[in-house]
Design an enzyme around this catalytic site. Structure first.
Site: not given
Ligand code: 5GP
Ligand code: ZN
Length: 112
Positions: A86, A97, A99
Site C-alpha cells: 500500500n 515505513h 512494507h
Molecule cells: P498498511 O495499511 O500501512 O499497508 O499496513 C500496516 C500494517 O501494519 C497493518 O496490517 C497493521 O495490522 C500492521 N501493524 C500496525 N501496527 C503494528 C504493530 O505494532 N505490530 C505489528 N506487528 N503490526 C502492526
Molecule cells: Zn521507519
C-alpha cells in the site's frame, strides 16, 4: 525516524513476532492478521513508501523481492501467496515505513 512505528520495531523498542532478519530487512507477523499467514517485510532503513524510492534503493528492492518467496515457503506457503504494497493515503497505507505484506494460507479471496 524517531516517531516511526516500524523503525521502533527494528530498534527493538516495540516488540514484534520476528520470523526473519538479515542485514537489510526484517520480517515479522502482522499484529492484525488478515489471513492464516500474514507477514510484514520491511527494510531496515526508513523509506516512507514506494513513492520515495531513489535509484540507490534498487539493490535493496531487488533483495526484498528475491527473499519474499523464501519467506513465504518458510511459513508453509507452498501453494502460493499474495503480496500487497500500500502506498500513500489513497493506497490505504497506514504505517509510513515501506512494507510488503505477505498473505497466504486458507481463505484468501480472489483479487478482483
Ligand atoms: P498498511 O495499511 O500501512 O499497508 O499496513 C500496516 C500494517 O501494519 C497493518 O496490517 C497493521 O495490522 C500492521 N501493524 C500496525 N501496527 C503494528 C504493530 O505494532 N505490530 C505489528 N506487528 N503490526 C502492526
Ligand atoms: Zn521507519
Amino acid at each position: 525516524m524517531s516517531d516511526c512505528l516500524f523503525c521502533k520495531i527494528i530498534d527493538g523498542d516495540i516488540p514484534s513476532d520476528k520470523v526473519f532478519e538479515d542485514d537489510q530487512v526484517i520480517a515479522f507477523k502482522d499484529i492484525n492478521p488478515r489471513a492464516a499467514v500474514h507477514l510484514l517485510v520491511i527494510p531496515r532503513i526508513h523509506i516512507d513508501n514506494l513513492d520515495h524510492l531513489t535509484a540507490e534503493h534498487q539493490m535493496l528492492i531487488g533483495h526484498i523481492m528475491y527473499i519474499l518467496p523464501q519467506l513465504a515457503r518458510s511459513q508453509g506457503l507452498v501453494n502460493g501467496f499474495r503480496t500487497i504494497i500500500n502506498t500513500g493515503p489513497d493506497g490505504g497505507q497506514e504505517v509510513g515505513h515501506l512494507h510488503i505484506h505477505i498473505l497466504g494460507g486458507q481463505g484468501l479471496s480472489s483479487f478482483n
